[in-house]
Design a protein around this motif. Structure first.
Motif, short mmCIF file in Angstrom:
data_model
loop_
_atom_site.label_atom_id
_atom_site.label_comp_id
_atom_site.label_asym_id
_atom_site.label_seq_id
_atom_site.Cartn_x
_atom_site.Cartn_y
_atom_site.Cartn_z
N MET A 239 25.29 44.88 5.72
CA MET A 239 25.08 46.39 5.90
C MET A 239 26.28 46.98 6.80
SD MET A 239 22.32 47.44 4.73
CE MET A 239 22.00 48.88 5.72
N ASN A 240 26.96 46.15 7.82
CA ASN A 240 28.10 46.57 8.52
C ASN A 240 29.19 47.12 7.62
OD1 ASN A 240 26.76 46.62 10.72
ND2 ASN A 240 27.31 44.74 11.53
N GLN A 241 29.48 46.15 6.53
CA GLN A 241 30.45 46.15 5.65
C GLN A 241 30.30 47.50 4.83
OE1 GLN A 241 30.68 42.62 3.48
NE2 GLN A 241 32.34 41.86 5.09
N VAL A 242 29.22 47.66 4.25
CA VAL A 242 29.00 48.95 3.50
C VAL A 242 29.00 49.97 4.42
CG1 VAL A 242 27.05 50.18 2.32
CG2 VAL A 242 27.11 47.62 2.09
N ARG A 243 28.46 50.12 5.58
CA ARG A 243 28.79 51.34 6.57
C ARG A 243 30.30 51.68 6.68
NH1 ARG A 243 24.11 49.54 10.44
NH2 ARG A 243 22.33 50.53 9.29
N GLU A 244 30.99 50.53 7.02
CA GLU A 244 32.30 50.47 7.29
C GLU A 244 33.17 51.01 6.17
OE1 GLU A 244 36.34 48.30 8.93
OE2 GLU A 244 34.26 47.14 8.97
N LYS A 245 32.95 50.60 5.16
CA LYS A 245 33.46 50.94 3.78
C LYS A 245 33.52 52.38 3.24
CE LYS A 245 34.20 49.79 -1.07
NZ LYS A 245 33.58 48.60 -2.28
N ALA B 197 39.25 58.80 4.04
CA ALA B 197 40.51 58.79 3.35
C ALA B 197 40.67 60.05 2.61
CB ALA B 197 40.60 57.43 2.46
N ASN B 198 39.54 60.79 2.32
CA ASN B 198 39.45 62.12 1.47
C ASN B 198 39.67 63.27 2.36
OD1 ASN B 198 39.31 60.60 -1.00
ND2 ASN B 198 37.09 60.54 -0.86
N MET B 199 39.83 63.17 3.57
CA MET B 199 39.79 63.93 4.71
C MET B 199 41.55 64.41 4.89
SD MET B 199 37.00 63.08 7.27
CE MET B 199 37.28 64.48 8.26
N ASN C 143 34.32 32.33 11.64
CA ASN C 143 35.40 33.05 10.65
C ASN C 143 34.86 34.21 9.81
OD1 ASN C 143 36.88 30.83 11.22
ND2 ASN C 143 36.36 29.72 9.46
N ILE C 144 33.65 34.08 9.58
CA ILE C 144 32.98 35.42 9.22
C ILE C 144 32.95 36.51 10.11
CG2 ILE C 144 30.87 36.59 8.25
CD1 ILE C 144 30.14 33.84 7.02
N TYR C 145 32.64 36.38 11.52
CA TYR C 145 32.78 37.06 12.47
C TYR C 145 34.02 37.84 12.51
CZ TYR C 145 31.82 39.11 16.86
OH TYR C 145 31.63 40.08 18.06
N LYS C 146 35.20 37.00 12.54
CA LYS C 146 36.30 37.35 13.01
C LYS C 146 37.28 37.99 11.71
CE LYS C 146 37.44 34.37 16.78
NZ LYS C 146 38.50 33.40 17.14
N SER C 147 36.63 37.76 10.80
CA SER C 147 37.48 38.26 9.32
C SER C 147 36.73 39.29 8.47
CB SER C 147 37.92 37.16 8.45
OG SER C 147 36.68 36.50 7.87
N ASP C 148 37.31 39.90 7.53
CA ASP C 148 36.83 41.00 6.92
C ASP C 148 36.20 40.20 5.47
OD1 ASP C 148 37.16 43.09 8.52
OD2 ASP C 148 38.85 43.29 7.74
N SER C 149 35.95 38.90 5.65
CA SER C 149 35.79 38.14 4.24
C SER C 149 34.59 38.61 3.42
CB SER C 149 35.56 36.87 4.80
OG SER C 149 35.07 35.79 3.63
N HIS C 150 34.77 38.44 2.20
CA HIS C 150 33.55 39.11 1.15
C HIS C 150 33.00 37.76 0.54
CE1 HIS C 150 34.76 43.27 1.37
NE2 HIS C 150 36.27 42.70 1.27
#
Length: 425
Positions: A375-381, A388-390, A319-326
């Motif tokens: 780490m993956n979530q931080v990089r993606e965010k 978004a600012n471009m 579930n963690i792998y498939k979702s963007d769960s925090h």
């Protein structure tokens, strides 16, 4: 039943193609004799293209009921104990020039075929290796090769023992004798063709390398007069009726034919393919009959509790792998049971490991997996915030830039590969 439905019923034999250049473009091919014989005896040949990265996609070719590996370039010496060959750099360079079309190495083909050979050994999938395919099989099991038969072996032989193993001017017509060992499959296939009880036949071959040290699991079936092993098999994995067949032949039975009629030199020439496909068919039947047969084992209360904890752990990981769960940190303790299980069971079968990958449970410990996900979530965010600012124009330029880089990389790789092949030829 329509003919188009037959391929859904017949077992599948994987064959890796060989790469060459035609009209300045790469061309993949497989010898027609191999394909004809596989089809003749009731299986479907599935060609695995020699394409960069294909060795990571072999699961896509499932189900695999048999593997036939045949001609190709030399195996990269790093895969076996080549430093003990005793050849000087000058001698090795001379060999590369003399056998330029064969002495080149193809690391991608090596990766594909070595992985397939090991897959056969793991699952007892029927395997037939012809020429290079026999060398791949031997190397996969810890055996070694002569880097050049003439330099390492023939120069040490007496005059009457010397053998020409390849003739560039007479590829199909070239023959040399081999002596077949008694009580082996090869002896059974050619028994009616022996003259004066010599147990000898004349075979076609085209190679400058061969088995030096035969892996321990194999039994030799034939030798050339110079002592080179011309055929071997695994006696513990040979029973075609039961789906077992692990064999390597250095010579080419499929090419031992009369030039005027295309008939085989001996009635036994086609037996390797016939018995191989027989094993392939039997293996497919065993696989099909066992695929959906559940075997329930009743566990005691303690083991049943452990089983449920492990399953829950894998479910959380999935579930963690498939979702963007925090909620990773809050549920990290639930990952520990699955992590401990994986840590204690490193000798997983290929099927088990693939299954665990699919559910996102390839972690070896919960904390490492949690850190990676964070780490993956931080990089993606960070990337999303920046983009978004471009402006639309900036995003369009970014897409064009990476598209151009991909094109340049592809063109450069193709050019370098072409230059390498030109230099080696």
């Amino acid at each position: 039943m329509a003919n188009s439905d037959l391929s859904m019923l017949l077992p599948r034999v994987l064959i890796v193609s060989r790469r060459t250049i035609r009209k300045n473009k790469f061309v993949d091919f497989v010898g027609e004799y191999h394909l004809d014989l596989i089809v003749r005896y009731g299986a479907v040949p599935v060609i695995v293209p020699r394409v960069s990265g294909i060795h990571t996609l072999l699961e896509s070719f499932e189900p695999i009921h048999g593997i036939l590996l045949c001609e190709g370039e030399d195996i990269d010496p790093s895969h076996y104990d080549a430093e003990l060959c005793g050849l000087t750099p000058e001698e090795l360079e001379h060999i590369r020039q003399l056998h330029s079309s064969d002495a080149a190495t193809d690391k991608e083909k090596d990766s594909i075929e070595l992985r397939l050979a090991k897959l056969c050994l793991e699952r007892n999938i029927p395997y037939l290796g012809i020429c290079r395919g026999s060398q791949i099989l031997n190397v996969s099991c810890g055996g070694t090769l002569y880097q050049d038969v003439e330099k390492e072996l023939l120069d040490k032989c007496l005059e009457g023992q010397r053998v020409v193993h390849m003739d560039y001017e007479n590829y199909d017509g070239h023959r040399h004798p081999i002596k077949v060992s008694a009580n082996t499959p090869l002896h059974d296939w050619f028994n009616d063709s022996f003259v004066d009880d010599k147990m000898e036949i004349m075979v076609n071959s085209y190679h400058h390398q061969g088995v030096k040290r035969l892996a321990k699991r194999f039994i030799p079936m034939a030798f050339a007069p110079d002592g080179l092993v011309e055929g071997f098999y695994d006696p513990n994995n040979y029973n075609p009726e039961d789906g077992k067949f692990i064999m390597g032949l250095q010579f080419h039975p499929e090419r031992m034919r009369h030039q005027d009629s295309d008939e085989f030199d001996y009635p036994g020439c086609n037996m390797a393919y016939q018995e191989f496909v027989k094993a392939v068919i039997a293996y497919e039947k065993k696989l099909s009959s066992s695929t959906f047969v559940p075997k329930y084992i009743k566990l005691n209360e303690e083991l049943e509790l452990k089983r449920k904890l492990i399953l829950k752990s894998f479910s959380v990981a999935r579930n963690i792998y498939k979702s963007d769960s925090h909620m990773i940190a809050s549920r990290s303790s639930e990952l520990e049971a699955g992590a401990d299980f994986l840590q204690a069971n490193t000798a997983l079968s290929l099927q088990q490991e693939n299954r665990l990958k699919q559910v996102g449970a390839t972690i070896r410990n919960g904390s490492g997996y949690t850190h990676k996900m964070k780490m993956n979530q931080v990089r993606e965010k960070t990337a999303r915030t920046m983009m978004a600012n471009m402006s639309m124009e900036q995003l369009s330029e970014l897409v064009s830039f990476y598209g151009l880089m991909h094109q340049i990389c592809s063109e450069t790789m193709d050019r370098k590969m072409h230059e390498l092949l030109v230099e080696e030829s």
